[in-house]
Scaffold this motif. Structure first.
Motif, PDB file in Angstrom:
ATOM      1  N   MET A 119       2.921  -0.247  10.391  1.00  9.79           N
ATOM      2  CA  MET A 119       1.600  -0.785  10.059  1.00  9.79           C
ATOM      3  C   MET A 119       0.568   0.323  10.232  1.00  9.79           C
ATOM      4  O   MET A 119       0.692   1.158  11.131  1.00  9.79           O
TER       5      MET A 119
ATOM      6  N   PHE B 209      -2.872   6.200   2.960  1.00  6.84           N
ATOM      7  CA  PHE B 209      -1.797   5.243   2.655  1.00  6.84           C
ATOM      8  C   PHE B 209      -0.530   5.977   2.184  1.00  6.84           C
ATOM      9  O   PHE B 209       0.585   5.605   2.561  1.00  6.84           O
TER      10      PHE B 209
ATOM     11  N   LYS C 179       3.276   5.777   3.713  1.00  4.64           N
ATOM     12  CA  LYS C 179       4.442   5.429   2.885  1.00  4.64           C
ATOM     13  C   LYS C 179       5.508   6.530   2.968  1.00  4.64           C
ATOM     14  O   LYS C 179       6.712   6.231   3.065  1.00  4.64           O
TER      15      LYS C 179
ATOM     16  N   LEU D 171       6.163  -2.721   5.229  1.00  5.82           N
ATOM     17  CA  LEU D 171       5.084  -1.738   5.343  1.00  5.82           C
ATOM     18  C   LEU D 171       3.757  -2.486   5.218  1.00  5.82           C
ATOM     19  O   LEU D 171       3.368  -2.917   4.133  1.00  5.82           O
ATOM     20  N   SER D 172       3.106  -2.692   6.380  1.00  5.37           N
ATOM     21  CA  SER D 172       1.866  -3.475   6.432  1.00  5.37           C
ATOM     22  C   SER D 172       0.679  -2.551   6.309  1.00  5.37           C
ATOM     23  O   SER D 172       0.321  -1.842   7.257  1.00  5.37           O
ATOM     24  N   MET D 173       0.065  -2.536   5.141  1.00  2.00           N
ATOM     25  CA  MET D 173      -1.185  -1.783   4.979  1.00  2.00           C
ATOM     26  C   MET D 173      -2.007  -2.403   3.876  1.00  2.00           C
ATOM     27  O   MET D 173      -1.477  -2.889   2.891  1.00  2.00           O
TER      28      MET D 173
ATOM     29  N   TYR E 183      -6.842  -3.421  -0.375  1.00  2.00           N
ATOM     30  CA  TYR E 183      -5.439  -3.841  -0.551  1.00  2.00           C
ATOM     31  C   TYR E 183      -4.849  -3.408  -1.886  1.00  2.00           C
ATOM     32  O   TYR E 183      -3.650  -3.154  -1.974  1.00  2.00           O
TER      33      TYR E 183
ATOM     34  N   ALA F 269      -3.631   0.016  -1.380  1.00  2.00           N
ATOM     35  CA  ALA F 269      -2.448  -0.011  -0.506  1.00  2.00           C
ATOM     36  C   ALA F 269      -1.196  -0.394  -1.294  1.00  2.00           C
ATOM     37  O   ALA F 269      -0.127   0.189  -1.114  1.00  2.00           O
TER      38      ALA F 269
ATOM     39  N   SER G  95       2.613  -0.515  -0.271  1.00  2.00           N
ATOM     40  CA  SER G  95       2.580  -1.573   0.749  1.00  2.00           C
ATOM     41  C   SER G  95       3.331  -2.808   0.268  1.00  2.00           C
ATOM     42  O   SER G  95       3.289  -3.142  -0.920  1.00  2.00           O
ATOM     43  N   ASN G  96       4.001  -3.517   1.194  1.00  3.92           N
ATOM     44  CA  ASN G  96       4.546  -4.826   0.818  1.00  3.92           C
ATOM     45  C   ASN G  96       4.076  -5.941   1.752  1.00  3.92           C
ATOM     46  O   ASN G  96       4.629  -7.041   1.743  1.00  3.92           O
TER      47      ASN G  96
ATOM     48  N   VAL H  92       0.031  -7.246   3.012  1.00  2.00           N
ATOM     49  CA  VAL H  92      -1.399  -6.977   3.134  1.00  2.00           C
ATOM     50  C   VAL H  92      -2.032  -7.993   4.076  1.00  2.00           C
ATOM     51  O   VAL H  92      -1.586  -9.135   4.169  1.00  2.00           O
TER      52      VAL H  92
END
Ligand code: PLP
Length: 222
Positions: free
Chosen positions: A152, A168, A172, A189-191, A197, A200, A205-206, A208
């Motif tokens: 995160m 970001f 990643k 992957l929390s971003m 968003y 991200a 990101s997967n 948000v």
């Protein structure tokens, strides 16, 4: 439809199907959460343990509660019976204490390791060297009741989209570099927040964490 349901629908329509939306309900009343719940939302994020416990008690039990705030180790025991995912594991002591409280509850608790990616100095988290050391030493395996699900991070609070995207992308790349070390469960992957968003998601990101774009601006005096 209520505003909350409308906002949820328009955000969900922009998200790829593999991206989980965590509705950040901190400071908002349970009635707002119930509205989002009635519109189908099940993942909610809070940043204070006591507030999350109160809402967990008041609201439907199939809600997945995410702790997204800075974790004080003496509060972990209060959320250990029910928390779905702790995003803010930002130091090894948190892993150790989550492991202990999870074991007492006969659970394995899912966590994300928070990584410091922002140029701002105020954000919590591991840096890359600390994460690599945690992996190479094998110490992350000393916590059998903790399952490390991913990373995160929070970008700098700025209008500079280039900078946000760079931060970001850094997270990643780190995620891809270390994911094999943690095995198959390492998939999250929390971003990304209300303001960033979409950047991200473009960066990979997967998960948000979106608050004000769903529930409206927060009033901290309330
Ligand atoms: C408050 C908060 C969010 C949501 O912020 P919004 O800008 O309202 O979407 C996301 N992540 C963390 C860690 C937060 O504390």
């Amino acid at each position: 439809m209520s505003n909350i349901a409308n906002n949820l629908q328009s955000i969900l329509s922009e998200l790829p199907s593999d991206v989980t939306l965590v509705a950040v309900s901190k400071t908002k009343p349970s009635a707002d959460i119930q509205e989002a719940y009635d519109a189908g939302q099940r993942h909610f994020g809070e940043n204070k343990v006591q507030e999350m416990v109160d809402k967990w008690e008041a609201l439907p039990k199939d809600i997945h509660w995410h702790m997204i705030g800075h974790v004080q180790t003496n509060k972990i025991k209060h959320m250990a019976p029910f928390v779905h995912l702790i995003h803010g594991c930002d130091r090894e002591k948190v892993l150790k204490m989550v492991n202990k409280e999870a074991a007492k509850n006969d659970r394995t608790i899912d966590v994300l390791l928070q990584v410091h990616i922002a140029e701002e100095s105020s954000k919590f988290g591991f840096d890359e060297a600390e994460l690599l050391e945690l992996i190479e030493s094998g110490r992350w395996q000393e916590y059998p009741n903790v399952r490390i699900r991913g990373l995160m991070g929070m970008a700098t609070f700025t209008d500079d989209k280039g900078q946000i995207t760079r931060e970001f992308n850094t997270l990643k790349s780190l995620f891809d570099k270390i994911s094999k070390s943690f095995g198959e469960a390492f998939d999250t992957l929390s971003m990304g927040m209300s303001g960033d968003y979409s950047l991200a998601i473009d960066a990979g990101s997967n998960m948000v964490r979106v608050g004000s774009a769903i529930f409206g601006a927060r009033n901290y005096d309330a």
